[in-house]
Design an enzyme around this catalytic site. Structure first.
Site, mmCIF file in Angstrom:
data_model
loop_
_atom_site.group_PDB
_atom_site.id
_atom_site.type_symbol
_atom_site.label_atom_id
_atom_site.label_comp_id
_atom_site.label_asym_id
_atom_site.label_seq_id
_atom_site.Cartn_x
_atom_site.Cartn_y
_atom_site.Cartn_z
ATOM 1 N N GLY A 131 0.602 -1.221 0.276
ATOM 2 C CA GLY A 131 0.163 -0.024 -0.143
ATOM 3 C C GLY A 131 0.963 1.675 0.286
ATOM 4 O O GLY A 131 1.978 0.793 -0.157
ATOM 5 N N ALA A 191 2.666 3.107 2.375
ATOM 6 C CA ALA A 191 3.884 2.934 3.205
ATOM 7 C C ALA A 191 4.218 1.626 2.645
ATOM 8 O O ALA A 191 6.356 1.819 2.439
ATOM 9 C CB ALA A 191 3.336 2.221 4.794
ATOM 10 N N GLY A 192 4.274 0.941 2.424
ATOM 11 C CA GLY A 192 5.026 -0.257 1.478
ATOM 12 C C GLY A 192 5.668 0.769 0.408
ATOM 13 O O GLY A 192 6.551 0.260 0.100
ATOM 14 N N PHE A 204 -10.358 19.974 7.458
ATOM 15 C CA PHE A 204 -10.651 18.574 7.076
ATOM 16 C C PHE A 204 -10.706 19.084 9.074
ATOM 17 O O PHE A 204 -10.005 20.006 10.042
ATOM 18 C CB PHE A 204 -9.627 17.750 7.240
ATOM 19 C CG PHE A 204 -10.059 16.679 6.434
ATOM 20 C CD1 PHE A 204 -10.223 16.904 4.747
ATOM 21 C CD2 PHE A 204 -10.477 15.862 7.073
ATOM 22 C CE1 PHE A 204 -10.749 15.502 4.329
ATOM 23 C CE2 PHE A 204 -10.884 14.649 6.701
ATOM 24 C CZ PHE A 204 -11.126 14.223 4.814
ATOM 25 N N GLN A 232 -10.573 3.835 15.766
ATOM 26 C CA GLN A 232 -10.726 5.121 15.453
ATOM 27 C C GLN A 232 -12.430 4.492 14.520
ATOM 28 O O GLN A 232 -12.394 3.693 14.028
ATOM 29 C CB GLN A 232 -10.208 5.685 14.514
ATOM 30 C CG GLN A 232 -11.158 6.787 13.963
ATOM 31 C CD GLN A 232 -10.430 7.776 12.895
ATOM 32 O OE1 GLN A 232 -10.121 8.014 11.858
ATOM 33 N NE2 GLN A 232 -9.942 8.793 13.789
ATOM 34 N N HIS A 262 -14.863 6.223 11.547
ATOM 35 C CA HIS A 262 -14.920 7.525 11.342
ATOM 36 C C HIS A 262 -16.800 7.654 10.725
ATOM 37 O O HIS A 262 -17.062 7.014 11.125
ATOM 38 C CB HIS A 262 -15.005 6.969 9.419
ATOM 39 C CG HIS A 262 -15.086 7.974 8.834
ATOM 40 N ND1 HIS A 262 -16.380 8.518 8.638
ATOM 41 C CD2 HIS A 262 -13.697 8.283 8.073
ATOM 42 C CE1 HIS A 262 -15.400 10.362 7.292
ATOM 43 N NE2 HIS A 262 -14.092 9.532 7.337
ATOM 44 N N LEU A 281 -17.005 4.061 3.091
ATOM 45 C CA LEU A 281 -16.563 5.993 3.653
ATOM 46 C C LEU A 281 -17.362 6.864 2.517
ATOM 47 O O LEU A 281 -17.229 6.799 1.661
ATOM 48 C CB LEU A 281 -15.115 5.437 3.881
ATOM 49 C CG LEU A 281 -14.439 6.637 3.731
ATOM 50 C CD1 LEU A 281 -14.578 7.200 5.861
ATOM 51 C CD2 LEU A 281 -12.774 6.806 3.764
ATOM 52 N N GLU A 314 -14.604 12.676 5.393
ATOM 53 C CA GLU A 314 -14.801 14.445 6.153
ATOM 54 C C GLU A 314 -14.814 15.224 4.741
ATOM 55 O O GLU A 314 -15.389 16.656 5.597
ATOM 56 C CB GLU A 314 -13.812 13.991 7.285
ATOM 57 C CG GLU A 314 -13.850 15.318 8.079
ATOM 58 C CD GLU A 314 -12.503 14.780 9.040
ATOM 59 O OE1 GLU A 314 -12.836 13.337 10.198
ATOM 60 O OE2 GLU A 314 -12.354 15.297 9.795
ATOM 61 N N ARG A 329 -13.147 13.128 14.697
ATOM 62 C CA ARG A 329 -13.955 11.792 14.358
ATOM 63 C C ARG A 329 -14.228 11.379 15.610
ATOM 64 O O ARG A 329 -15.529 10.782 15.953
ATOM 65 C CB ARG A 329 -13.103 11.163 13.742
ATOM 66 C CG ARG A 329 -12.637 11.443 12.558
ATOM 67 C CD ARG A 329 -12.086 10.233 11.920
ATOM 68 N NE ARG A 329 -11.649 10.984 10.393
ATOM 69 C CZ ARG A 329 -11.239 10.965 8.796
ATOM 70 N NH1 ARG A 329 -10.238 9.477 9.530
ATOM 71 N NH2 ARG A 329 -11.083 10.792 8.245
ATOM 72 N N HIS A 365 -12.759 2.026 11.335
ATOM 73 C CA HIS A 365 -12.102 2.838 10.330
ATOM 74 C C HIS A 365 -10.508 2.733 10.121
ATOM 75 O O HIS A 365 -9.739 1.857 9.051
ATOM 76 C CB HIS A 365 -12.393 4.522 10.506
ATOM 77 C CG HIS A 365 -12.321 5.160 8.952
ATOM 78 N ND1 HIS A 365 -12.119 4.479 7.555
ATOM 79 C CD2 HIS A 365 -11.107 6.256 9.421
ATOM 80 C CE1 HIS A 365 -11.290 5.483 6.685
ATOM 81 N NE2 HIS A 365 -10.790 6.172 7.592
ATOM 82 N N ARG A 398 -6.836 9.549 15.716
ATOM 83 C CA ARG A 398 -6.118 9.699 14.485
ATOM 84 C C ARG A 398 -6.680 11.213 13.661
ATOM 85 O O ARG A 398 -8.157 11.317 13.582
ATOM 86 C CB ARG A 398 -5.793 8.974 13.268
ATOM 87 C CG ARG A 398 -4.963 9.790 11.923
ATOM 88 C CD ARG A 398 -5.320 8.394 10.982
ATOM 89 N NE ARG A 398 -6.015 7.999 10.893
ATOM 90 C CZ ARG A 398 -6.913 8.394 9.702
ATOM 91 N NH1 ARG A 398 -6.854 9.841 9.400
ATOM 92 N NH2 ARG A 398 -7.596 7.585 9.206
#
Lengths: 584, 253
Positions: free
Chosen positions: A14, A16-17, A116, A240, A242, A252, A255, A286, A353, A394
């Site tokens: 994803g 990060a990877g 946000f 979390q 959402h 989803l 926001e 959130r 979430h 978060r």
């Protein structure tokens, strides 16, 4: 069985990877093992944006962003990490732009920004435009851009390779990473990857809930692999919810919809967030908004015949604005609900979430085996990790940021480590555990079904450890999970083949979910306070005296083979900010 | 704030929503047989559910060997493109009620790519064509700007449509030219080339156009519009291909 040798192995493709892979491939011989094709990863489902104090459209700075992150996380955030996140955010966004990311633009041609939740001007004075975005598909554009740059850099992917075990070798009493064991979905073959450095970037674990925005594939595989090898998991009680998932489905709705001016309303049409967060209103953090929604529902002001949801109202926004800024989520409402968001409000409910907790790391992405000791050669970044920049809750747009900042850091740190380190000797018979697990599942004639146990787990988690928790509900969850774990030992699968055996895969994933659900519930039971995403009705206040600390959960196995969870605690890193009452 | 439409939807959902449908699925498992066969499954399902929900009901409650790819389940990850009632769609974006559930619903793998098991195909040739068009921003800057590159909102809008691609292969595997000749780049690769050719920041448009000027490039397109019909993201795929053809002729983009 095949054995591979690489300097650096990355688990997961994803955001990060792949951000890590771009750095690691330039510096070391790198392989990326991913259970999905990279562009299928759930980073692509992120919508609203990536926070950075670029100050392109109004005054802003990284210190304000740091403060908002710490406050948003209800002061459980490690403040040194949050400061890095906010400072490096700016270059992180600019890097992505240079890689080709098509951000929306201002009339001046710079990167546009929007409001946000929880992001504010000057320590909470008013909402600030800090989220850099590409319509409502920012995650999609980040995932695509990172994959494109992986193609450019020639990153080597092993697609549909499922990592099932982390190999640890102790040297002079210190746990070292030796590599990983993976299962190749196409053939059923087991592969050992010996590596000097391993980076986990395998994402979250939301599938232990029923109503969730998470993909079917988010089953906590990385967390489970290291936890079973005796390494701790941090702050797993913090999950979390959402505020705006599509009613019953959990899909989803960003926001950013509220950032663009959308309003939450109860059955009387009242803009109820004004009562709960007079300054930030619909753009409070959130956890605050999700609790407010459930308070409305519990007090009888929910919508529909069962009063089990509220509305996200976009009808006052011009259709052109919805088309330009929120095309995907308005399309979801049309596709899945048959509702036209131009004219009708969208029924929503909070949806599971994001895991704030995960594999503990320091700010270089190095994994910890206790409060301070690093596991040489082991790294983690993104949702699988807990660094901890999100603390107890978060902020929106901080996760796309997290994967870029800490994905990059982990990629560099791991490759620099593997450039100077030697291979660690593999344990004797390294695939033993995985072979036993796979063969046991294939051969089992047990009477329990994977789908049934998973259903019961998800229903139990939704009912007992969601937005509101009490000692009693959490205990109910702990008992139910124990029962399900026992029944799981008697589970069998129908597909006994080797080729693309997704039946087997789902059984293994369920085992991971059960282990992590237990860690979550046990951690939640011990935290007798309310903080961020963890709300205890029996302890409704934050308790900084006793609980201003991170939970560290360890798997213990007794001499007779019985498993238990040992909880320990780790101090929070505080630098600039003293805990204050949290108001929005 | 209007609510009547929704209240009606909710009132309907309160009554028993289930109907009986037949899923007619193309099964193939070379570990068992070299032949593909059709298999019927009957199930009770709410017609507002997705085809993917139906496939899950079968896999989870009836036959665990049924094999397909899926992940996000809401049309973003691109895993579950399949041929449903003869048309390429995402199983997670297709509601049962919209595909004539009175008759058996046929589900087959997408065409033109080797079937590996049931609805799973080999995606490698598809991704190879994508990689061949150099799908990444190429600039000749020797000094990178310290801040972002500028791009006007109009220039950004120019290629907006083709940035939506999720690489699901619904377009490419609906293309008759691709079925007959797997060497053709296919619509998805051209869409992704378009995304860079028309990006004002990119400076390798000429190179990409030369790649697509190849005998297996854009000129193979017969404008049947199958790709545009198949795209679950609503991309005007055929139009994008036409724009690339025009750019090849005029060398203006």
């Amino acid at each position: 069985m095949k054995i591979h040798k690489y300097d650096t192995v990355i688990v997961g493709a994803g955001g990060a990877g792949m951000r890590a892979a771009i750095e690691a491939t330039k510096r070391s011989r790198t392989a990326v093992l991913t259970k999905l094709y990279p562009t299928r990863s759930h980073t692509g489902a992120a919508q609203g944006g990536m926070a950075a104090a670029l100050a392109n459209v109004e005054e802003d700075n990284w210190e304000w962003h740091t403060f908002d992150t710490v406050k948003g996380g209800d002061y459980l955030v490690d403040q040194d990490a949050a400061e890095i996140l906010a400072k490096e955010a700016i270059d992180s966004v600019l890097d992505l732009e240079k890689m080709g990311l098509p951000f929306n633009r201002t009339p001046d041609g710079t990167i546009d920004q929007r409001r946000f939740g929880g992001h504010s001007r000057n320590h909470g004075e008013a909402p600030v435009r800090r989220s850099c975005y590409a319509a409502d598909r920012t995650g999609h554009m980040i995932l695509q851009t990172l994959y494109q740059n992986c193609v450019k850099e020639g990153v080597e992917f092993f697609n549909e390779f499922y990592v099932l075990d982390q190999l640890i070798t102790e040297i002079d009493g210190v746990k070292h990473s030796a590599g990983v064991v993976a299962y190749e979905l196409a053939t059923g073959e087991i592969h050992i990857f010996q590596a000097k450095a391993v980076i986990y970037a395998s994402g979250g674990t939301g599938k232990f809930f029923k109503v969730t925005s998470n993909a079917h594939t988010l089953t906590g595989d990385g967390q489970a692999a290291v936890y079973r090898r005796g390494l701790p998991l941090e702050d797993m009680e913090f999950f979390q919810f959402h505020p705006t998932g599509i009613w019953r489905m959990g899909i989803l709705l960003t926001e950013g919809a509220r950032g663009e001016g959308g309003i939450l309303r109860n059955k009387d049409g009242e803009r109820f967030m004004e009562k709960y967060a007079p300054v930030m209103k619909d753009l409070a953090s959130r956890d605050v908004v999700s609790r407010s929604i459930y308070t409305e529902i519990r007090e009888g002001r929910g919508c529909g015949p069962e009063g089990d949801h509220v509305y996200l109202d976009l009808t006052h926004l011009p259709p052109e604005q919805l088309d330009a800024k929120l095309p995907d989520i308005t399309e979801f409402a049309r596709t899945y609900l048959g509702i036209e968001p131009y004219t009708d409000p969208i029924p929503i409910q909070p949806t599971a979430h994001y895991a704030m907790g995960g594999i503990p790391t320091n700010v270089e992405g190095e994994v910890l085996s206790d409060n301070t000791t690093v596991v040489p050669g082991l790294y983690a970044a993104g949702e699988v990790a807990c660094v901890s920049v999100h603390g107890a809750n978060r902020l929106g747009t901080n996760s796309l940021l997290d994967i870029n900042v800490f994905g990059r850091r982990a990629g560099i740190a791991a490759a620099e480590y593997s450039a100077k380190a030697d291979y660690v000797e593999l344990p004797e018979d390294p695939a033993e555990q995985v072979v036993a697990q796979v063969e046991q599942l294939r051969a089992s004639t047990g009477t329990e079904r994977v789908a049934e146990i998973r259903r019961e787990l998800q229903e139990c988690m939704d009912a007992n450890v969601m937005v509101f928790r009490t000692e009693q509900t959490i205990k109910t969850a702990v008992e139910k999970i124990a029962e399900l774990r026992e029944r799981y030992r008697n589970v069998s699968i129908q597909d006994k083949g080797r080729r693309f055996n997704t039946d087997l895969l789902e059984a293994i994933e369920l085992g991971n979910l059960l282990d992590l659900a237990e860690v979550m519930a046990v951690s939640a039971l011990a935290r007798k306070e309310s903080r961020g995403g963890h709300y205890r009705e029996d302890y409704p206040n934050r308790d900084d005296v006793n609980f201003m600390r991170h939970t560290m959960a360890y798997r213990e196995v007794g001499d007779d083979g019985t498993e238990s969870i040992r909880l320990d605690y780790k101090p929070v890193v505080q630098t600039r900010y003293q805990p204050m009452e949290r108001k929005y | 704030m209007a609510t009547p439409v929704l209240d009606k939807v909710e009132a309907e959902s309160a009554a028993s929503p289930y109907i009986t449908v037949t899923f007619r699925i193309r099964r193939f498992n070379p570990e068992i047989s070299a032949e593909a066969v059709w298999e019927d499954f009957q199930l009770e399902i709410d017609p507002k559910e997705r085809v993917l929900d139906g496939l899950h009901k079968i896999k989870w409650d009836v036959d665990g060997t049924l094999t397909f790819r899926r992940s996000c389940a809401h049309g973003i990850c691109g895993s579950d493109a399949m041929r449903i009632n003869g048309k390429n769609r995402l199983a997670c974006k297709t509601l049962i009620k919209d595909i004539n559930p009175e008759k058996p619903i046929t589900v087959e793998p997408i065409k033109g790519l080797t079937v590996l098991k049931d609805l799973v195909v080999d995606m490698e040739p598809f991704f190879q064509a994508y990689r061949d068009v150099m799908p990444f921003l190429i600039t000749k800057d020797t000094n990178e700007p310290t801040r972002e590159r500028f791009q006007t909102a109009e220039d950004r809008e120019r290629f907006d449509d083709t940035t939506k691609c999720i690489l699901c292969a619904a377009c490419t595997s609906s293309c008759p030219v691709f079925w007959n000749d797997g060497q053709y780049f296919g619509p998805a690769a051209i869409v992704n080339a378009h995304r860079f050719i028309f990006d004002s920041r990119d400076e390798a448009g000429e190179q990409r156009l030369e790649i697509l000027n190849d005998k297996d490039g854009v000129w193979r397109c017969r404008t049947t519009f199958n790709c545009t019909d198949a795209c679950p993201r609503g991309i005007e795929v055929t139009k994008a291909i036409q724009e690339v053809k025009r750019a090849l002729i005029t060398r203006r983009f």
